[in-house]
Design a protein around this motif. Structure first.
Motif, PDB file in Angstrom:
ATOM      1  N   GLU A  36       0.844  -1.197   0.000  1.00  0.00           N
ATOM      2  CA  GLU A  36       0.000   0.000   0.000  1.00  0.00           C
ATOM      3  C   GLU A  36       0.877   1.244   0.000  1.00  0.00           C
ATOM      4  OE1 GLU A  36      -3.244  -0.026  -0.221  1.00  0.00           O
ATOM      5  OE2 GLU A  36      -3.546  -2.181   0.008  1.00  0.00           O
ATOM      6  N   GLU A  75       5.099  -6.712  -1.652  1.00  0.00           N
ATOM      7  CA  GLU A  75       4.601  -7.540  -0.551  1.00  0.00           C
ATOM      8  C   GLU A  75       5.756  -8.388  -0.027  1.00  0.00           C
ATOM      9  OE1 GLU A  75       1.487 -11.271   0.209  1.00  0.00           O
ATOM     10  OE2 GLU A  75       1.749 -10.423  -1.791  1.00  0.00           O
ATOM     11  N   CYS A 113      -2.848  -6.160   9.590  1.00  0.00           N
ATOM     12  CA  CYS A 113      -3.718  -7.335   9.619  1.00  0.00           C
ATOM     13  C   CYS A 113      -4.769  -7.178   8.522  1.00  0.00           C
ATOM     14  CB  CYS A 113      -4.378  -7.483  10.987  1.00  0.00           C
ATOM     15  SG  CYS A 113      -5.324  -6.032  11.492  1.00  0.00           S
ATOM     16  N   ARG A 114      -5.666  -8.116   8.418  1.00  0.00           N
ATOM     17  CA  ARG A 114      -6.748  -8.056   7.433  1.00  0.00           C
ATOM     18  C   ARG A 114      -8.054  -8.419   8.120  1.00  0.00           C
ATOM     19  NH1 ARG A 114      -5.560 -13.605   3.944  1.00  0.00           N
ATOM     20  NH2 ARG A 114      -4.743 -14.795   5.722  1.00  0.00           N
ATOM     21  N   ILE A 115      -9.180  -8.076   7.492  1.00  0.00           N
ATOM     22  CA  ILE A 115     -10.483  -8.355   8.085  1.00  0.00           C
ATOM     23  C   ILE A 115     -10.758  -9.850   8.087  1.00  0.00           C
ATOM     24  CG2 ILE A 115     -12.976  -8.031   7.781  1.00  0.00           C
ATOM     25  CD1 ILE A 115     -12.414  -5.247   6.779  1.00  0.00           C
ATOM     26  N   ASN A 116     -11.290 -10.322   9.184  1.00  0.00           N
ATOM     27  CA  ASN A 116     -11.575 -11.747   9.357  1.00  0.00           C
ATOM     28  C   ASN A 116     -12.969 -12.072   8.822  1.00  0.00           C
ATOM     29  OD1 ASN A 116     -11.612 -14.399  10.162  1.00  0.00           O
ATOM     30  ND2 ASN A 116     -11.040 -13.993  12.280  1.00  0.00           N
ATOM     31  N   SER A 124     -16.434 -13.050   1.186  1.00  0.00           N
ATOM     32  CA  SER A 124     -15.415 -12.420   0.348  1.00  0.00           C
ATOM     33  C   SER A 124     -15.979 -11.945  -0.979  1.00  0.00           C
ATOM     34  CB  SER A 124     -14.261 -13.396   0.102  1.00  0.00           C
ATOM     35  OG  SER A 124     -13.636 -13.750   1.317  1.00  0.00           O
ATOM     36  N   LYS A 131     -11.860  -0.979   4.943  1.00  0.00           N
ATOM     37  CA  LYS A 131     -10.506  -1.140   5.460  1.00  0.00           C
ATOM     38  C   LYS A 131      -9.559  -0.081   4.916  1.00  0.00           C
ATOM     39  CE  LYS A 131      -7.424  -3.709   7.748  1.00  0.00           C
ATOM     40  NZ  LYS A 131      -7.435  -3.847   9.220  1.00  0.00           N
ATOM     41  N   ASN A 132      -9.897   0.472   3.758  1.00  0.00           N
ATOM     42  CA  ASN A 132      -9.059   1.481   3.119  1.00  0.00           C
ATOM     43  C   ASN A 132      -9.940   2.385   2.255  1.00  0.00           C
ATOM     44  OD1 ASN A 132      -9.606  -0.136   0.852  1.00  0.00           O
ATOM     45  ND2 ASN A 132      -7.701  -1.277   1.129  1.00  0.00           N
ATOM     46  N   ASN A 268     -10.202  -8.775  13.213  1.00  0.00           N
ATOM     47  CA  ASN A 268      -9.078  -8.928  12.302  1.00  0.00           C
ATOM     48  C   ASN A 268      -8.464 -10.315  12.377  1.00  0.00           C
ATOM     49  OD1 ASN A 268      -9.201  -6.128  11.552  1.00  0.00           O
ATOM     50  ND2 ASN A 268      -8.233  -5.635  13.507  1.00  0.00           N
ATOM     51  N   VAL A 271      -2.024 -11.472   8.530  1.00  0.00           N
ATOM     52  CA  VAL A 271      -1.654 -11.487   7.116  1.00  0.00           C
ATOM     53  C   VAL A 271      -0.736 -12.687   6.877  1.00  0.00           C
ATOM     54  CG1 VAL A 271      -1.878  -8.986   6.856  1.00  0.00           C
ATOM     55  CG2 VAL A 271       0.325  -9.960   7.544  1.00  0.00           C
TER      56      VAL A 271
END
Length: 420
Positions: A36, A75, A113-116, A124, A131-132, A268, A271
């Motif tokens: 990002e 990444e 982290c990422r959303i759970n 999904s 989140k952004n 969360n 990653v």
């Protein structure tokens, strides 16, 4: 000339961004590696998603005139703590097979982290995530779409109610603030722009926990629930979602619930990098890298790995669990900034990290909110505190100016729901 130490920061969230701008670049060669290229100002995302101001104001670019380091948009796949090497992949589709190696003298792990989604089928594919800025734009675009579809001639009342039902999953601050902002739209802008849809919009918040806003005092959480109810938000706690389809969620307690927009704002999860690293990690809850009291990364045997540090949502102090909040991330970054800039890389030369709990604020709609700190309070004053907090989180003066200007325009002319 003495060569500068290479400090590589993995991640551009609250922790990584703060650290990158705070380190003394006369002493360190600062390198940020992150997929990002901006810092998402998470406290502003709910407002941006609901048209309170231009979503572009809800993030800060890494590259700016105040940044004197290097940035690599990639990444990170792995870190070799023995060879002091970082393996990463450029974050571009045409370069997905390319691998880069970056060496370091010190590495700071802050990949976030990422959303759970909890493995729930359909989440999904069909849910929107705040989140952004891209997620905020998606919410705003979908909101405009459902309003326009519901207003088409010949649309049945049942279809209108389905399109205008917003389901928010997650009773944390983000989920509650999205619901609150939507109540303001449905009671304000929608009535002015779509008078034929009056009384047909609805919002429901689903949370698996027995109460919303778990980090807050129970009395404040109760107040927030009652305030949301005044805005016709149906809060459903102890609600278990089993699957998601294009226009409905299936719940264990309430059966099938149809929606026009589904916003997923739950807890969360880690990653992939955190899962891959051969370090000591938490045994319960979200997988996080465990560190010492000086934020040094622990190896699998519990010893501190030299020149490796971790902070932000992806890290936690062994024996001293802290929440995954911007406040914690920023305070840990400030701690490392002082340690590094004062040449105190040896933990014996500095005191342990100590988190100082700050004020927590959440908006509940209709210029109402809750504040928890040394003194708890609610109502209009809490809303002003929430607005002031949004202003403080914005880093650049350019964005502060445009944010205040956007608030003035909203007051004078209402929100703009259509993205330009």
């Amino acid at each position: 000339m003495v060569a500068k130490e290479r400090v590589v920061i993995i991640g551009s969230g609250w922790a990584g961004y703060r650290l990158a701008y705070g380190l003394d670049t006369s002493k360190f060669q600062v390198i940020v590696i992150s997929p990002e290229s901006t810092l998402a100002l998470t406290p502003l995302l709910a407002s941006a998603a609901c048209g309170l101001f231009d979503p572009r104001l809800a993030h800060e670019p890494i590259r700016s005139r105040g940044f004197h380091g290097e940035y690599i948009q990639a990444e990170v796949l792995d870190v070799d703590f023995v060879k002091n090497q970082i393996i990463c992949r450029p974050n571009f589709e045409e370069l997905k097979q390319t691998r880069l190696e970056v060496s370091y003298d010190r590495v700071v792990l802050a990949p976030g982290c990422r959303i759970n989604t909890f493995g729930i089928p359909g989440v999904s594919k069909y849910a929107l995530f705040v989140k952004n800025v891209a997620g905020a734009n998606a919410v705003r675009s979908r909101l405009n779409a459902v309003l326009e579809m519901a207003s088409l001639p010949g649309t049945s009342a049942a279809r209108q109610q389905q399109l205008l039902h917003v389901v928010v999953v997650g009773g944390g601050p983000t989920g509650i603030e999205v619901a609150a902002e939507l109540t303001d739209i449905f009671a304000g802008e929608m009535l002015n722009l779509y008078p034929q849809l009056a009384g047909k919009a609805s919002i429901s918040v689903h949370d698996v926990a027995p109460q919303i806003l778990a980090p807050f005092d129970k009395q404040l959480a109760k107040y927030a629930t009652e305030a949301l109810a005044k805005g016709k938000v149906d809060v459903k706690v102890n609600s278990h979602i089993t699957s998601v389809s294009q226009d409905a969620i299936e719940t264990r307690e309430h059966g099938s619930i149809r929606y026009g927009m589904l916003i997923w704002a739950t807890g969360n999860t880690s990653v992939p990098l955190v899962d891959t690293l051969r370090v000591k990690k938490t045994a319960q809850g979200m997988v996080r890298i465990l560190t010492s009291n000086h934020l040094g990364v622990l190896d699998e045997q519990g010893s501190v790995i030299p020149n490796a540090f971790a902070l932000g949502d992806a890290a936690d102090i062994e024996g001293g669990t802290l929440p995954t909040t911007a406040q914690v991330a920023v305070q840990k970054a400030d701690y490392l900034i002082q340690m590094f800039n004062d040449a105190k890389s040896d933990p014996d030369l500095c005191s342990s990290f100590s988190y100082k709990r700050r004020v927590m604020v959440t908006y509940t709609g209709s210029k109402d909110g809750i504040v928890q700190g040394e003194r708890n309070y609610t109502g209009y004053t809490a809303w002003l505190g929430w607005r002031a907090g949004n202003f403080i989180w914005v880093r650049s003066w350019r964005r502060k100016f445009f944010l205040c200007f956007a608030w003035l325009m909203d007051y004078l002319n209402g929100r703009e729901l259509v993205l330009h």
